[in-house]
Design an enzyme around this catalytic site. Structure first.
Site, mmCIF file in Angstrom:
data_model
loop_
_atom_site.group_PDB
_atom_site.id
_atom_site.type_symbol
_atom_site.label_atom_id
_atom_site.label_comp_id
_atom_site.label_asym_id
_atom_site.label_seq_id
_atom_site.Cartn_x
_atom_site.Cartn_y
_atom_site.Cartn_z
ATOM 1 N N GLY A 73 -12.435 -3.166 10.947
ATOM 2 C CA GLY A 73 -12.609 -3.914 12.176
ATOM 3 C C GLY A 73 -12.612 -5.425 12.000
ATOM 4 O O GLY A 73 -12.526 -6.154 12.965
ATOM 5 N N GLY A 89 0.779 -1.231 0.000
ATOM 6 C CA GLY A 89 0.000 0.000 0.000
ATOM 7 C C GLY A 89 0.808 1.277 0.000
ATOM 8 O O GLY A 89 0.543 2.189 -0.777
ATOM 9 N N GLU A 90 1.809 1.358 0.851
ATOM 10 C CA GLU A 90 2.548 2.615 0.958
ATOM 11 C C GLU A 90 3.328 2.937 -0.314
ATOM 12 O O GLU A 90 3.621 4.096 -0.572
ATOM 13 C CB GLU A 90 3.469 2.605 2.176
ATOM 14 C CG GLU A 90 4.609 1.604 2.102
ATOM 15 C CD GLU A 90 5.390 1.531 3.392
ATOM 16 O OE1 GLU A 90 6.586 1.830 3.356
ATOM 17 O OE2 GLU A 90 4.800 1.164 4.420
ATOM 18 N N ASP A 91 3.638 1.949 -1.126
ATOM 19 C CA ASP A 91 4.366 2.184 -2.386
ATOM 20 C C ASP A 91 3.440 2.577 -3.530
ATOM 21 O O ASP A 91 3.819 3.375 -4.383
ATOM 22 C CB ASP A 91 5.105 0.912 -2.831
ATOM 23 C CG ASP A 91 6.329 0.595 -1.999
ATOM 24 O OD1 ASP A 91 6.717 1.425 -1.154
ATOM 25 O OD2 ASP A 91 6.897 -0.483 -2.206
ATOM 26 N N THR A 92 2.258 1.979 -3.583
ATOM 27 C CA THR A 92 1.483 2.063 -4.821
ATOM 28 C C THR A 92 0.004 2.395 -4.674
ATOM 29 O O THR A 92 -0.654 2.654 -5.671
ATOM 30 C CB THR A 92 1.582 0.725 -5.581
ATOM 31 O OG1 THR A 92 1.025 -0.310 -4.767
ATOM 32 C CG2 THR A 92 3.006 0.384 -5.961
ATOM 33 N N GLU A 148 0.543 -13.326 1.165
ATOM 34 C CA GLU A 148 -0.398 -13.254 0.045
ATOM 35 C C GLU A 148 0.195 -13.912 -1.196
ATOM 36 O O GLU A 148 -0.463 -14.711 -1.854
ATOM 37 C CB GLU A 148 -0.698 -11.793 -0.329
ATOM 38 C CG GLU A 148 -1.751 -11.109 0.444
ATOM 39 C CD GLU A 148 -1.985 -9.695 -0.084
ATOM 40 O OE1 GLU A 148 -2.508 -8.909 0.698
ATOM 41 O OE2 GLU A 148 -1.654 -9.375 -1.235
#
Length: 194
Positions: free
Chosen positions: A60, A28-31, A94
């Site tokens: 949640g 997430g933080e990259d793309t 994953e």
């Protein structure tokens, strides 16, 4: 789930009802707020049903079981390999699950090398070497070896894309080519299913 059956005169591919057309695996933080958002929106506009973690999971809920189930229920997995992908044990879990689904259920895996050299992924060099040093320090060598194998196998797949840092934010040609190849693969798969 149907099973493979083989006789002397025929072979049938297992049939499966897929909930998602595409599962997006990414760091997430990259793309997330650039490439992945653009790709997701383009696929969504073409009515391709995509699982993207922040679009499909309710806040949640435990992420692991739902994410693993979404991987199993996806016809294609698009793995966006970026500089920090291997920093995340969750991304690597994953990927290991995706490769298991490729082997056991015929899921098609489509890697995208986003601002990383495919040979760095294949050989776990540079940023990938640093990430694996950290994972090895934490132990669980069986898991680490499984992740290494999954990365190498992914990097060696015959259909992939490489988006270099030089390409800037002009992603439309890539997305158009990607959707075109995805549609071609989809048609080929349908021809071979009973």
């Amino acid at each position: 789930m149907a099973s493979k059956s083989m006789s002397s005169s025929s072979f049938s591919i297992p049939t499966k009802s897929w909930r998602y057309d595409v599962f997006l695996s990414f760091r997430g933080e990259d793309t997330r707020h650039n490439f992945v958002d653009h790709l997701y929106n383009a696929l969504d506009q073409k009515r391709i049903h995509v699982f993207k973690d922040d679009k499909e999971l309710s806040l949640g809920k435990q992420i692991s079981p739902e994410l693993l189930q979404a991987i199993e229920e996806s016809r294609f997995a698009v793995v966006i390999l970026s500089k920090r992908y291997a920093d995340s044990s969750w991304c690597l879990d994953e990927l290991a699950k995706i490769m298991e689904c490729q082997d056991q259920m015929g899921q098609k895996v489509l890697p995208v090398f986003y601002h990383v050299d495919p040979s760095d992924v294949r050989g776990q060099k540079r940023d990938f070497a640093t990430a694996f040093e950290q994972h090895e320090f934490k132990g669980e060598m069986d898991k680490v070896n499984n992740w290494r194998k999954a990365l190498t196998t992914t990097a060696n797949l015959p259909v992939s894309w490489h988006i270099s840092a030089d390409s800037g934010l002009v992603l439309s040609p890539f997305v158009d080519e990607f959707i075109s190849k995805l549609n071609l693969l989809w048609r080929v798969i349908k021809v071979y299913q009973p």
